[in-house]
Scaffold this motif. Structure first.
Motif, PDB file in Angstrom:
ATOM      1  N   MET A  27       0.826  -1.209   0.000  1.00  0.00           N
ATOM      2  CA  MET A  27       0.000   0.000   0.000  1.00  0.00           C
ATOM      3  C   MET A  27       0.858   1.256   0.000  1.00  0.00           C
ATOM      4  N   HIS A  28       1.973   1.223   0.719  1.00  0.00           N
ATOM      5  CA  HIS A  28       2.866   2.385   0.727  1.00  0.00           C
ATOM      6  C   HIS A  28       3.462   2.630  -0.663  1.00  0.00           C
ATOM      7  N   ILE A  29       3.795   1.559  -1.353  1.00  0.00           N
ATOM      8  CA  ILE A  29       4.369   1.690  -2.699  1.00  0.00           C
ATOM      9  C   ILE A  29       3.305   2.142  -3.689  1.00  0.00           C
TER      10      ILE A  29
ATOM     11  N   VAL B  97       6.419   5.716  -0.939  1.00  0.00           N
ATOM     12  CA  VAL B  97       7.813   5.324  -1.165  1.00  0.00           C
ATOM     13  C   VAL B  97       7.976   5.076  -2.660  1.00  0.00           C
ATOM     14  N   ALA B  98       9.221   5.053  -3.120  1.00  0.00           N
ATOM     15  CA  ALA B  98       9.500   4.932  -4.556  1.00  0.00           C
ATOM     16  C   ALA B  98       8.913   3.636  -5.121  1.00  0.00           C
ATOM     17  N   GLU B  99       8.419   3.692  -6.372  1.00  0.00           N
ATOM     18  CA  GLU B  99       7.773   2.529  -6.979  1.00  0.00           C
ATOM     19  C   GLU B  99       8.748   1.397  -7.263  1.00  0.00           C
ATOM     20  N   ASN B 100      10.060   1.700  -7.313  1.00  0.00           N
ATOM     21  CA  ASN B 100      11.038   0.643  -7.551  1.00  0.00           C
ATOM     22  C   ASN B 100      11.524  -0.013  -6.259  1.00  0.00           C
TER      23      ASN B 100
ATOM     24  N   GLU C 163       8.921  -4.849   3.464  1.00  0.00           N
ATOM     25  CA  GLU C 163       8.129  -5.655   4.398  1.00  0.00           C
ATOM     26  C   GLU C 163       8.973  -6.088   5.593  1.00  0.00           C
ATOM     27  N   ALA C 164      10.182  -6.542   5.328  1.00  0.00           N
ATOM     28  CA  ALA C 164      11.062  -7.001   6.408  1.00  0.00           C
ATOM     29  C   ALA C 164      11.419  -5.858   7.356  1.00  0.00           C
ATOM     30  N   ALA C 165      11.634  -4.662   6.796  1.00  0.00           N
ATOM     31  CA  ALA C 165      11.977  -3.502   7.625  1.00  0.00           C
ATOM     32  C   ALA C 165      10.813  -3.128   8.541  1.00  0.00           C
TER      33      ALA C 165
ATOM     34  N   PHE D 112      14.203   4.294   3.270  1.00  0.00           N
ATOM     35  CA  PHE D 112      13.426   4.053   2.043  1.00  0.00           C
ATOM     36  C   PHE D 112      12.895   5.350   1.415  1.00  0.00           C
ATOM     37  N   ASP D 113      13.448   6.482   1.846  1.00  0.00           N
ATOM     38  CA  ASP D 113      13.040   7.788   1.291  1.00  0.00           C
ATOM     39  C   ASP D 113      11.529   7.977   1.340  1.00  0.00           C
ATOM     40  N   MET D 114      10.932   7.587   2.470  1.00  0.00           N
ATOM     41  CA  MET D 114       9.487   7.707   2.611  1.00  0.00           C
ATOM     42  C   MET D 114       9.096   9.187   2.712  1.00  0.00           C
ATOM     43  N   VAL D 115       8.101   9.597   1.931  1.00  0.00           N
ATOM     44  CA  VAL D 115       7.669  10.992   1.899  1.00  0.00           C
ATOM     45  C   VAL D 115       6.602  11.219   2.962  1.00  0.00           C
ATOM     46  N   VAL D 116       6.768  12.245   3.774  1.00  0.00           N
ATOM     47  CA  VAL D 116       5.791  12.584   4.800  1.00  0.00           C
ATOM     48  C   VAL D 116       4.549  13.180   4.149  1.00  0.00           C
TER      49      VAL D 116
END
Length: 522
Positions: A338-340, A345-348, A355-357, A389-393
């Motif tokens: 869902m995050h992707i 987070v980036a599509e790649n 998931e492991a993180a 993972f460069d997650m965007v707020v």
């Protein structure tokens, strides 16, 4: 380029921090410990006479800096698990014990706003403030009808101070995004813009009154939450008059114990109220620090101060509900996907790795009561994962995250053995059934029947128009078919002519060659 006014404000902030000795506290942190001896070069180090405890100095610094900083301190005060005890106890005082302004000034503002004298508006008016916070202060009063009320008065000159500090935050956010990659990932400018909208809304007490009325309507006849009634004839932009409620402050644990409060039920109801506001009503009280919450024994909440409220788009609402349920069911792959899919987070990004993180951060906290969970460590790990993972707020969710932290902090105070996850999970599952299940689809259809009924008289015209459109399309298709047939015939004719032209040319060339050979031989 920082504006001169903003630069002066920045200098003032530094001066206030030095005046209260916070430079000494900062230099004692591990980050600045190697250069702590530089404090000896500061004149304030030698001239400072302030030897108050650090908690007192931090509180006074926030009070002197103004409403935005007081708000920050209020938020921190709800998370005693993240702070040393001495600092937490002082920050709690920011919830309703900010230094007040004079009663004479309060009277003047009220009379200007109402266009009448205090004696005309109220039978009695209390000069001593009942509570004083960062944006406004509250006085008690009695209406001529005999009803007890509270009168909330906006602080004088508060708007200019807030605009000044917000301008500084914008400048710092711009600089941060320009020179710091994490600030871009955290979307610092968008977050400041969202914060600016929220705090400026607090300056309009008519808006706050409308928020209170909406939540009161949502929880009408509820045994979990009571919202005081607004007195609209005496409410203006800088003055709000509301029914006075009496209860025990939710932070006064000793008084609640003496009153035999049901702590377990209070904690569970706090969680249920939060999820009800977010998912059922899509309109939630977003400033639920202990100064705004009271308890009517044994387990009913009384809420005040509705200057900050939040709501979500339908997409965010459903997305969050799915995320919560996936977390509660330990379905970390679903959370990662869902995050992707949402672009957070980036599509790649590799699903398995993400998931492991997430699993490594969240799995240790499930099946544990609040008292056994280190949310400080959890937040740190989540920030580390987001950065990796460069997650965007998402700025639109900042208010929700703040409120959830407040609720969790409140639950920790009231009933540390609360299982936050198991309390929330049944509510979300029921919400999904109501919103997405077969019953929900039938209700949605039934809800559209009045709209369909209104359009019934137009159905013949709509059908005639559709038939006419269909006929026109068929005519166009027939014309196009005729054109295609003619084109095919023309192509066939052209191909036939082209074939005989080639054959004729070949025969002429062959005859010419034969004639040439014959002449050559003779």
């Amino acid at each position: 380029m920082i504006r001169p006014k903003t630069f002066l404000r920045l200098i003032h902030i530094n001066w206030v921090m030095i005046f209260h000795g916070l430079d000494e506290i900062v230099l004692k942190t591990p980050l600045f410990r190697p250069i702590r001896y530089l404090a000896l070069l500061s004149p304030s180090y030698w001239l400072r006479n302030n030897r108050d405890p650090r908690g007192v100095r931090i509180r006074r610094t926030l009070e002197d800096l103004g409403p935005i900083y007081v708000k920050f301190g209020q938020t921190l005060s709800t998370r005693k698990d993240l702070l040393p005890d001495d600092i937490a106890e002082e920050l709690v005082k920011l919830q309703d014990k900010v230094p007040p302004f004079s009663a004479e000034l309060a009277r003047k503002i009220i009379e200007q706003q109402l266009g009448m004298s205090i004696s005309e508006a109220f039978a009695e008016f209390g000069s001593e403030p009942l509570a004083s916070a960062s944006i406004a202060q509250v006085h008690t009063a009695t209406l001529h009808s005999g009803e007890e009320v509270i009168v909330k008065v906006l602080r004088p000159d508060i708007e200019s101070k807030i605009h000044s500090d917000v301008a500084l935050l914008h400048e710092l956010a711009k600089l941060g995004e320009k020179f710091w990659s994490d600030a871009r990932r955290l979307r610092a400018i968008d977050i400041v813009t969202e914060f600016e909208k929220t705090i400026l809304d607090e300056l309009d007490l008519v808006r706050e009154a409308a928020n209170a009325s909406a939540i009161r309507s949502n929880f009408k006849n509820s045994d979990m939450l009571y919202i005081p009634e607004i007195h609209w004839p005496l409410t203006r932009r800088k003055v709000l008059v509301m029914e006075r409620v009496r209860g025990i402050p939710v932070g006064d644990i000793q008084a609640l114990r003496e009153g035999n409060a049901d702590f377990k039920l209070l904690a569970e109801r706090g969680v249920e109220i939060f999820f009800t506001q977010v998912f059922r009503d899509n309109f939630f009280h977003a400033d639920m620090h202990p100064g705004n919450i009271f308890v009517e024994l044994p387990a009913k909440y009384l809420a005040v101060d509705f200057g900050i409220v939040g709501s979500l788009s339908d997409t965010d609402q459903r997305y969050l509900a799915e995320n919560f349920l996936a977390f509660f069911n330990h379905d970390y792959r679903r959370v990662a996907k869902m995050h992707i899919e949402s672009g957070w987070v980036a599509e790649n990004t590799r699903v398995e790795e993400f998931e492991a993180a997430i699993r490594s951060v969240c799995e240790p906290i499930f099946e544990k009561p609040l008292k056994d969970i280190s949310f400080g460590l959890l937040l740190l790990r989540l920030f580390q994962t987001a950065r990796r993972f460069d997650m965007v707020v998402q700025p639109q969710l900042v208010l929700l995250q703040k409120t959830l932290l407040n609720i969790e902090g409140l639950g920790r105070q009231l009933y540390p053995d609360l299982d936050l996850w198991q309390t929330a999970k049944p509510f979300l599952e029921n919400w999904f059934k109501q919103r997405i299940g077969p019953t929900a689809k039938i209700k949605e259809f039934l809800g559209k029947i009045p709209e369909i009924t209104e359009q019934l008289p137009e159905f013949p015209n709509l059908i005639l128009h559709a038939l006419q459109s269909t006929a026109q399309v068929q005519q166009q298709l027939q014309l196009q078919n005729k054109e295609i047939i003619l084109l095919r015939k023309q192509l066939k004719k052209n191909n036939f002519n082209h074939f005989w032209a080639v054959v004729s040319g070949s025969l002429i060339i062959s005859a010419a060659l034969l004639l040439q050979n014959w002449l050559h031989l003779h």
